[in-house]
Design a protein around this motif. Structure first.
Motif, PDB file in Angstrom:
ATOM      1  N   GLY A 199      -0.549  12.781 -70.528  1.00 42.32           N
ATOM      2  CA  GLY A 199       0.448  13.843 -70.539  1.00 42.32           C
ATOM      3  C   GLY A 199       0.941  14.239 -71.911  1.00 42.32           C
ATOM      4  N   LYS A 200       0.306  13.752 -72.975  1.00 39.93           N
ATOM      5  CA  LYS A 200       0.746  14.066 -74.334  1.00 39.93           C
ATOM      6  C   LYS A 200      -0.438  14.580 -75.133  1.00 39.93           C
ATOM      7  N   LEU A 201      -0.172  15.526 -76.011  1.00 38.25           N
ATOM      8  CA  LEU A 201      -1.209  16.044 -76.901  1.00 38.25           C
ATOM      9  C   LEU A 201      -1.541  14.969 -77.935  1.00 38.25           C
ATOM     10  N   THR A 202      -2.822  14.627 -78.042  1.00 36.64           N
ATOM     11  CA  THR A 202      -3.240  13.454 -78.820  1.00 36.64           C
ATOM     12  C   THR A 202      -4.420  13.809 -79.705  1.00 36.64           C
ATOM     13  N   LEU A 203      -4.368  13.325 -80.949  1.00 39.26           N
ATOM     14  CA  LEU A 203      -5.491  13.398 -81.873  1.00 39.26           C
ATOM     15  C   LEU A 203      -6.301  12.114 -81.741  1.00 39.26           C
ATOM     16  N   PRO A 259     -17.107   0.062 -79.104  1.00 41.80           N
ATOM     17  CA  PRO A 259     -16.470   1.259 -79.672  1.00 41.80           C
ATOM     18  C   PRO A 259     -15.101   1.524 -79.072  1.00 41.80           C
ATOM     19  N   LEU A 260     -14.158   1.875 -79.926  1.00 38.25           N
ATOM     20  CA  LEU A 260     -12.774   2.147 -79.521  1.00 38.25           C
ATOM     21  C   LEU A 260     -12.406   3.566 -79.928  1.00 38.25           C
ATOM     22  N   THR A 261     -11.548   4.176 -79.124  1.00 39.22           N
ATOM     23  CA  THR A 261     -11.009   5.496 -79.425  1.00 39.22           C
ATOM     24  C   THR A 261      -9.607   5.330 -79.981  1.00 39.22           C
ATOM     25  N   ILE A 262      -9.409   5.721 -81.210  1.00 41.01           N
ATOM     26  CA  ILE A 262      -8.118   5.605 -81.880  1.00 41.01           C
ATOM     27  C   ILE A 262      -7.320   6.875 -81.598  1.00 41.01           C
ATOM     28  N   CYS A 263      -6.059   6.716 -81.224  1.00 36.78           N
ATOM     29  CA  CYS A 263      -5.221   7.845 -80.793  1.00 36.78           C
ATOM     30  C   CYS A 263      -3.992   7.971 -81.689  1.00 36.78           C
ATOM     31  N   HIS A 264      -3.662   9.192 -81.988  1.00 28.53           N
ATOM     32  CA  HIS A 264      -2.399   9.541 -82.662  1.00 28.53           C
ATOM     33  C   HIS A 264      -1.665  10.539 -81.784  1.00 28.53           C
ATOM     34  N   VAL A 265      -0.546  10.115 -81.212  1.00 26.98           N
ATOM     35  CA  VAL A 265       0.231  10.973 -80.326  1.00 26.98           C
ATOM     36  C   VAL A 265       0.998  11.989 -81.173  1.00 26.98           C
ATOM     37  N   PRO A 344      -9.664  21.056 -70.245  1.00 27.71           N
ATOM     38  CA  PRO A 344      -8.542  22.011 -70.300  1.00 27.71           C
ATOM     39  C   PRO A 344      -7.406  21.475 -71.165  1.00 27.71           C
ATOM     40  N   THR A 345      -7.050  22.235 -72.174  1.00 31.25           N
ATOM     41  CA  THR A 345      -6.001  21.845 -73.118  1.00 31.25           C
ATOM     42  C   THR A 345      -5.196  23.072 -73.486  1.00 31.25           C
ATOM     43  N   PRO A 346      -3.874  23.005 -73.411  1.00 30.24           N
ATOM     44  CA  PRO A 346      -3.070  24.169 -73.813  1.00 30.24           C
ATOM     45  C   PRO A 346      -3.267  24.472 -75.287  1.00 30.24           C
ATOM     46  N   PRO A 347      -3.394  25.759 -75.641  1.00 29.69           N
ATOM     47  CA  PRO A 347      -3.644  26.112 -77.053  1.00 29.69           C
ATOM     48  C   PRO A 347      -2.389  26.104 -77.905  1.00 29.69           C
ATOM     49  N   TYR A 348      -1.265  25.711 -77.348  1.00 28.27           N
ATOM     50  CA  TYR A 348       0.005  25.778 -78.074  1.00 28.27           C
ATOM     51  C   TYR A 348       0.304  24.443 -78.738  1.00 28.27           C
ATOM     52  N   SER A 349       1.135  24.509 -79.743  1.00 26.35           N
ATOM     53  CA  SER A 349       1.579  23.296 -80.409  1.00 26.35           C
ATOM     54  C   SER A 349       2.614  22.580 -79.547  1.00 26.35           C
ATOM     55  N   VAL A 350       2.896  21.344 -79.903  1.00 28.93           N
ATOM     56  CA  VAL A 350       3.887  20.568 -79.155  1.00 28.93           C
ATOM     57  C   VAL A 350       5.262  21.210 -79.277  1.00 28.93           C
ATOM     58  N   LYS A 351       5.561  21.765 -80.428  1.00 23.26           N
ATOM     59  CA  LYS A 351       6.847  22.436 -80.612  1.00 23.26           C
ATOM     60  C   LYS A 351       6.960  23.652 -79.708  1.00 23.26           C
ATOM     61  N   GLU A 352       5.892  24.447 -79.626  1.00 29.97           N
ATOM     62  CA  GLU A 352       5.912  25.622 -78.754  1.00 29.97           C
ATOM     63  C   GLU A 352       5.997  25.214 -77.288  1.00 29.97           C
ATOM     64  N   GLN A 353       5.331  24.161 -76.891  1.00 31.25           N
ATOM     65  CA  GLN A 353       5.401  23.695 -75.512  1.00 31.25           C
ATOM     66  C   GLN A 353       6.807  23.235 -75.148  1.00 31.25           C
ATOM     67  N   GLU A 354       7.468  22.539 -76.052  1.00 34.41           N
ATOM     68  CA  GLU A 354       8.833  22.096 -75.781  1.00 34.41           C
ATOM     69  C   GLU A 354       9.790  23.281 -75.683  1.00 34.41           C
ATOM     70  N   GLU A 355       9.585  24.286 -76.525  1.00 36.16           N
ATOM     71  CA  GLU A 355      10.452  25.464 -76.451  1.00 36.16           C
ATOM     72  C   GLU A 355      10.236  26.228 -75.151  1.00 36.16           C
TER      73      GLU A 355
END
Length: 492
Positions: A199-203, A259-265, A344-355
């Motif tokens: 549920g969070k946008l992640t790099l 192999p591991l997937t490293i995540c940055h929330v 499927p991923t929203p094209p908006y930034s986290v700031k725009e999604q919160e607004e």
């Protein structure tokens, strides 16, 4: 349709116009040139130090590290050159002793005892030195007790030879056992991906270990390199920001067996808080990944590095799974290590999604529309708070609760606040409010009727400031009509 091509430096942009003079379609994204990296994909840093001036002498102060850092061709050249010079120098010293004593002319005289037996010329002196240094000892050439200067030179040769061997052989051993080669068996994915996870946008990016030997105490860190300008006007060309990859939770400590997937929330604390799919087309940044650990076989610390530029970050992608369960073991398919697929991923930034979430929330919308009335009510409540602390004890006993006027005004300001204030009313009022058909206006009228008689008897005991406030004063003009009517019924 006609096309007009304009050259903008090294890039081209095609602008299409219609014969009728219609609107222009959105321009296509111009192809980007090759980015200058700070860190290559292989981990090499593209930094060259220049204009050192007199600081180059610092390299000689740490000569051992300087030799280790040199390339292999220079190490081999220095290795061969040092031994050659040392051998020629010591052989020359033995030849000089034999020459000064006259041993070269009397070498074939059996009755004469030379300093070194069977040394006739420089080649024979050189062979004596090599036999002594390498401890080969053929027994044909040997030093005699009639040459004290030869004994001193022999001791000096032994000490000098030990120092040269320790320095050069140690340097070559460290050069060969450096853990840089171990870093070549640590893999990083060619691309990084941004998508939703939990549920969070992640790099995300992937790391792997090709060897069966483990990396002990493996730890990963990420740095964001991006130019910025401070409020004071200072320009920082390579500002380094930390990307949290689980430092607070311990997720940065890796058990790197598969192999591991490293995540940055990406959240409000992330440097990518304002990053969206559209803004990535104009942003310029570089993500430097550093993987450190101890090599299990040698115990030396190993570090592997790579980087991802903005054009290597895929928006709306996820990595293919590479682990499958076989008969009695887990199999890793490295052919899918770099593969990704779209999700499927929203094209908006986290700031725009919160607004957008804040504007669409049903609980926040009434508060925004009635903000003016709420501000007036809050001002009224603040005024009563200042006066409530100065009420006489008689009035406080009559009301039963010191903060009741404040809660009553809050209950009448908005619908949601009335509902939350029911728990603060007396039990009799709560039972009245629970009966069907009793509206909020009836409840407020019953409340004011119950409280009007005792309060009206004690108005004379109020201080002048509160009497002026109860009579209307300047606060009446700021109150809503319903609250103004309720106050007039209560204080009359």
């Amino acid at each position: 349709m006609s096309a007009l091509r304009r050259k903008l430096g090294d890039e081209y942009q095609v602008v299409s116009t219609s014969a009728s003079g219609g609107g222009l379609p959105p321009p296509r994204a111009a192809p980007r040139g090759k980015r200058q990296r700070f860190v290559d994909k292989t981990g090499r840093c593209n930094v060259q130090h220049g204009n050192l001036g007199g600081e180059t002498s610092r390299y000689l102060s740490d000569l051992f590290t300087t030799l280790v850092d040199l390339k292999w061709r220079w190490n081999l050249f220095i290795f061969i050159l040092t031994y050659t010079v040392a051998w020629l120098f010591m052989a020359s010293m033995w030849w000089v002793i034999a020459y000064m004593r006259g041993d070269l002319n009397k070498a074939h005289d059996d009755s004469y005892t030379p300093c070194v037996a069977n040394v006739y010329n420089f080649p024979s002196a050189f062979l004596f030195f090599i036999e002594t240094e390498a401890t080969i000892g053929y027994g044909y050439r040997y030093i005699t007790d009639k040459c004290p200067e030869g004994i001193i030179l022999f001791l000096f040769q032994s000490i000098l030879g030990s120092i040269v061997d320790a320095f050069l052989i140690g340097c070559m051993f460290i050069k060969m056992s450096q853990p840089k080669k171990r870093a070549e068996t640590l893999m990083f994915s060619e691309h990084a991906a941004i998508s939703m996870r939990d549920g969070k946008l992640t790099l995300m990016f992937r790391v792997g270990n090709l060897r069966n030997s483990h990396m002990v105490s493996a730890q990963i860190r990420c740095k964001l390199l991006k130019s910025r300008q401070t409020p004071e006007g200072e320009f920082l060309p390579l500002d380094q920001l930390e990307l949290d990859v689980g430092f607070s939770t311990g997720a940065d400590q890796l058990f790197l067996v598969s192999p591991l997937t490293i995540c940055h929330v990406i959240d409000a604390k992330s440097p990518f808080y304002d990053l969206s799919q559209r803004s990535m087309q104009t942003e310029q940044f570089e993500i430097v990944v550093i993987l450190e650990g101890i090599v299990e076989t040698t115990g030396m610390t190993c570090q592997a590095r790579t980087s991802y530029t903005e054009d290597e970050v895929l928006w709306g992608h996820r990595f293919f799974p590479v682990i499958s369960l076989e008969e009695g073991f887990f199999k890793v398919d490295y052919s899918q290590f770099h593969a990704t697929f779209e999700v499927p991923t929203p094209p908006y930034s986290v700031k725009e999604q919160e607004e957008m979430l804040l504007m669409s929330s049903p609980l926040i919308a009434p508060a925004v529309s009635n903000s003016k009335e709420r501000n007036n009510s809050v001002e009224c409540l603040d005024g009563l708070d200042e006066v409530g602390t100065k009420l006489p004890s008689k009035l406080q006993k009559i009301t039963g609760r010191e903060d009741f006027p404040k809660k009553l005004l809050r209950m009448s300001s908005t619908t949601s606040e009335k509902a939350y204030s029911m728990g603060d009313l007396p039990m009799k009022l709560q039972r009245i409010s629970s009966v069907p058909g009793n509206s909020e206006e009836k409840l407020v009228s019953k409340t004011t009727k119950m409280m009007s008689d005792p309060i009206s008897q004690s108005v004379a005991d109020l201080p002048p400031k509160l009497q002026k406030l109860s009579g209307g004063g300047r606060m009446e003009g700021n109150l809503p009509p319903k609250l103004r009517k309720m106050n007039s019924d209560r204080f009359t």
